[in-house]
Design an enzyme around this catalytic site. Structure first.
Site, PDB file in Angstrom:
ATOM      1  N   ASP A  80       0.829  -1.205   0.000  1.00 43.89           N
ATOM      2  CA  ASP A  80       0.000   0.000   0.000  1.00 43.89           C
ATOM      3  C   ASP A  80       0.866   1.258   0.000  1.00 43.89           C
ATOM      4  O   ASP A  80       1.625   1.488   0.937  1.00 43.89           O
ATOM      5  CB  ASP A  80      -0.876  -0.045   1.265  1.00 43.89           C
ATOM      6  N   GLY A 133      -9.758   3.758  -7.028  1.00 43.35           N
ATOM      7  CA  GLY A 133      -8.406   3.189  -7.059  1.00 43.35           C
ATOM      8  C   GLY A 133      -7.460   3.824  -6.042  1.00 43.35           C
ATOM      9  O   GLY A 133      -7.857   4.198  -4.943  1.00 43.35           O
ATOM     10  N   ASP A 150      -6.135   6.648  -6.124  1.00 46.34           N
ATOM     11  CA  ASP A 150      -6.528   8.046  -5.878  1.00 46.34           C
ATOM     12  C   ASP A 150      -7.431   8.119  -4.646  1.00 46.34           C
ATOM     13  O   ASP A 150      -7.214   8.911  -3.723  1.00 46.34           O
ATOM     14  CB  ASP A 150      -7.282   8.543  -7.126  1.00 46.34           C
ATOM     15  N   SER A 208      -1.702   4.283 -14.496  1.00 49.42           N
ATOM     16  CA  SER A 208      -2.521   3.834 -15.648  1.00 49.42           C
ATOM     17  C   SER A 208      -2.751   2.330 -15.723  1.00 49.42           C
ATOM     18  O   SER A 208      -3.383   1.868 -16.673  1.00 49.42           O
ATOM     19  CB  SER A 208      -1.917   4.315 -16.984  1.00 49.42           C
ATOM     20  N   GLY A 266      -4.568   0.462 -13.778  1.00 50.67           N
ATOM     21  CA  GLY A 266      -5.858   0.031 -13.230  1.00 50.67           C
ATOM     22  C   GLY A 266      -6.980   0.486 -14.137  1.00 50.67           C
ATOM     23  O   GLY A 266      -7.083   0.033 -15.286  1.00 50.67           O
ATOM     24  N   TYR A 295      -7.316   2.910 -15.966  1.00 51.70           N
ATOM     25  CA  TYR A 295      -6.898   3.476 -17.264  1.00 51.70           C
ATOM     26  C   TYR A 295      -6.385   2.415 -18.222  1.00 51.70           C
ATOM     27  O   TYR A 295      -6.022   2.723 -19.355  1.00 51.70           O
ATOM     28  CB  TYR A 295      -5.862   4.591 -17.049  1.00 51.70           C
TER      29      TYR A 295
HETATM   30  N1  APR Z   1      -1.189   1.240  -3.129  1.00 50.94           N
HETATM   31  C1  APR Z   1      -0.529   1.072  -4.303  1.00 50.94           C
HETATM   32  N2  APR Z   1      -1.141   0.803  -5.473  1.00 50.94           N
HETATM   33  C2  APR Z   1      -2.489   0.703  -5.448  1.00 50.94           C
HETATM   34  C3  APR Z   1      -3.258   0.869  -4.267  1.00 50.94           C
HETATM   35  C4  APR Z   1      -2.545   1.147  -3.081  1.00 50.94           C
HETATM   36  N3  APR Z   1      -3.176   1.314  -1.906  1.00 50.94           N
HETATM   37  N4  APR Z   1      -4.584   0.703  -4.591  1.00 50.94           N
HETATM   38  C5  APR Z   1      -4.626   0.434  -5.905  1.00 50.94           C
HETATM   39  N5  APR Z   1      -3.378   0.414  -6.433  1.00 50.94           N
HETATM   40  C6  APR Z   1      -2.944   0.128  -7.804  1.00 50.94           C
HETATM   41  C7  APR Z   1      -3.909  -0.598  -8.702  1.00 50.94           C
HETATM   42  O1  APR Z   1      -3.946  -1.983  -8.370  1.00 50.94           O
HETATM   43  C8  APR Z   1      -3.272  -0.331 -10.060  1.00 50.94           C
HETATM   44  O2  APR Z   1      -2.244  -1.291 -10.315  1.00 50.94           O
HETATM   45  O3  APR Z   1      -2.696   1.342  -8.480  1.00 50.94           O
HETATM   46  C9  APR Z   1      -2.614   1.058  -9.873  1.00 50.94           C
HETATM   47  C10 APR Z   1      -3.279   2.194 -10.641  1.00 50.94           C
HETATM   48  O4  APR Z   1      -4.682   1.926 -10.731  1.00 50.94           O
HETATM   49  P1  APR Z   1      -5.774   3.119 -10.594  1.00 50.94           P
HETATM   50  O5  APR Z   1      -5.776   3.588  -9.195  1.00 50.94           O
HETATM   51  O6  APR Z   1      -7.032   2.605 -11.182  1.00 50.94           O
HETATM   52  O7  APR Z   1      -5.172   4.306 -11.472  1.00 50.94           O
HETATM   53  P2  APR Z   1      -5.165   4.502 -13.062  1.00 50.94           P
HETATM   54  O8  APR Z   1      -5.210   3.200 -13.799  1.00 50.94           O
HETATM   55  O9  APR Z   1      -4.030   5.446 -13.327  1.00 50.94           O
HETATM   56  O10 APR Z   1      -6.556   5.236 -13.340  1.00 50.94           O
HETATM   57  C11 APR Z   1      -6.714   6.534 -12.823  1.00 50.94           C
HETATM   58  O11 APR Z   1      -8.740   5.889 -11.751  1.00 50.94           O
HETATM   59  O12 APR Z   1      -8.955   5.975  -9.505  1.00 50.94           O
HETATM   60  C12 APR Z   1      -9.244   6.643 -10.642  1.00 50.94           C
HETATM   61  O13 APR Z   1      -9.322   8.967 -10.021  1.00 50.94           O
HETATM   62  C13 APR Z   1      -8.550   7.978 -10.695  1.00 50.94           C
HETATM   63  O14 APR Z   1      -9.723   8.626 -12.652  1.00 50.94           O
HETATM   64  C14 APR Z   1      -8.470   8.185 -12.171  1.00 50.94           C
HETATM   65  C15 APR Z   1      -8.192   6.792 -12.703  1.00 50.94           C
END
Ligand code: APR
Length: 168
Positions: free
Chosen positions: A10, A32, A34, A121, A123, A125
């Protein structure tokens, strides 16, 4: 000589000067990582985001980064970085490289010696994991003044980042 480490876990537990948030252009939170970062940082982080200049609701265009304080997180700054939405951007590799590059440049400008990234990106994205790992590690490796940590939150993705980092 800087170090680059791949950690499983995390990102809100990171102890680096800057923690990078995988944000969206509105920069007012989301799902995610964020959502996790905003929850851990508390309402002050959103207050800080609202202070960032917005043009037609956009505070941070794709491929760019903005910096704020870190609220209740154990870091000096949060760097909000917006990666490409893979399915929507034909130049997604360049945008993803720019996302990592802009975050490292901003961290150095603000005197950070260490920075933690999630897998931007990878997750919501939808970026293909192998290519995203190569771009992430290849881009961040250039910043030899920064100690870089990747906090990866998933077995499969962790193995990919480790393999790419080991050059295998
Ligand atoms: N710590 C580290 N990594 C994490 C955590 C955490 N606590 N929670 C999730 N992740 C990972 C996910 O598993 C993924 O591999 O972060 C990576 C990025 O995924 P997303 O959070 O979905 O981000 P992204 O793909 O860049 O999409 C961004 O998603 O959450 C929304 O507001 C955000 O609109 C934006 C979009």
């Amino acid at each position: 000589m800087s170090t680059l480490k791949i950690l499983f876990g995390d990102i809100t537990k990171a102890d680096t000067d800057a923690i990078v948030n995988a944000a969206n252009p509105k920069m007012l939170g989301g799902g995610g990582v964020d959502g996790v970062i905003h929850r851990a940082a508390g309402p002050k982080l959103l207050e800080e985001c609202r202070k960032v200049k917005s043009i037609n609701g956009i505070r941070c265009p794709f491929g760019e980064s903005r910096i704020t304080s870190a609220g209740d997180l154990n870091s000096k700054f949060v760097i909000h970085t917006v990666g490409p939405i893979f399915r929507n951007q034909n130049d997604s590799a360049r945008v993803l490289e720019s996302a990592y590059e802009s975050a490292c440049i901003l961290a150095i400008e603000y005197g950070c010696e260490s920075i933690s990234f999630p897998a931007i990106s990878c997750g919501a994205y939808g970026y293909p994991h192998e290519e995203a790992a190569r771009i992430a590690i290849g881009t961040c490796r250039k910043f030899t003044r920064l100690e870089v940590k990747f906090y990866i939150y998933g077995e499969e993705l962790f193995r990919i980042f480790q393999r790419v980092s080991n050059g295998t």
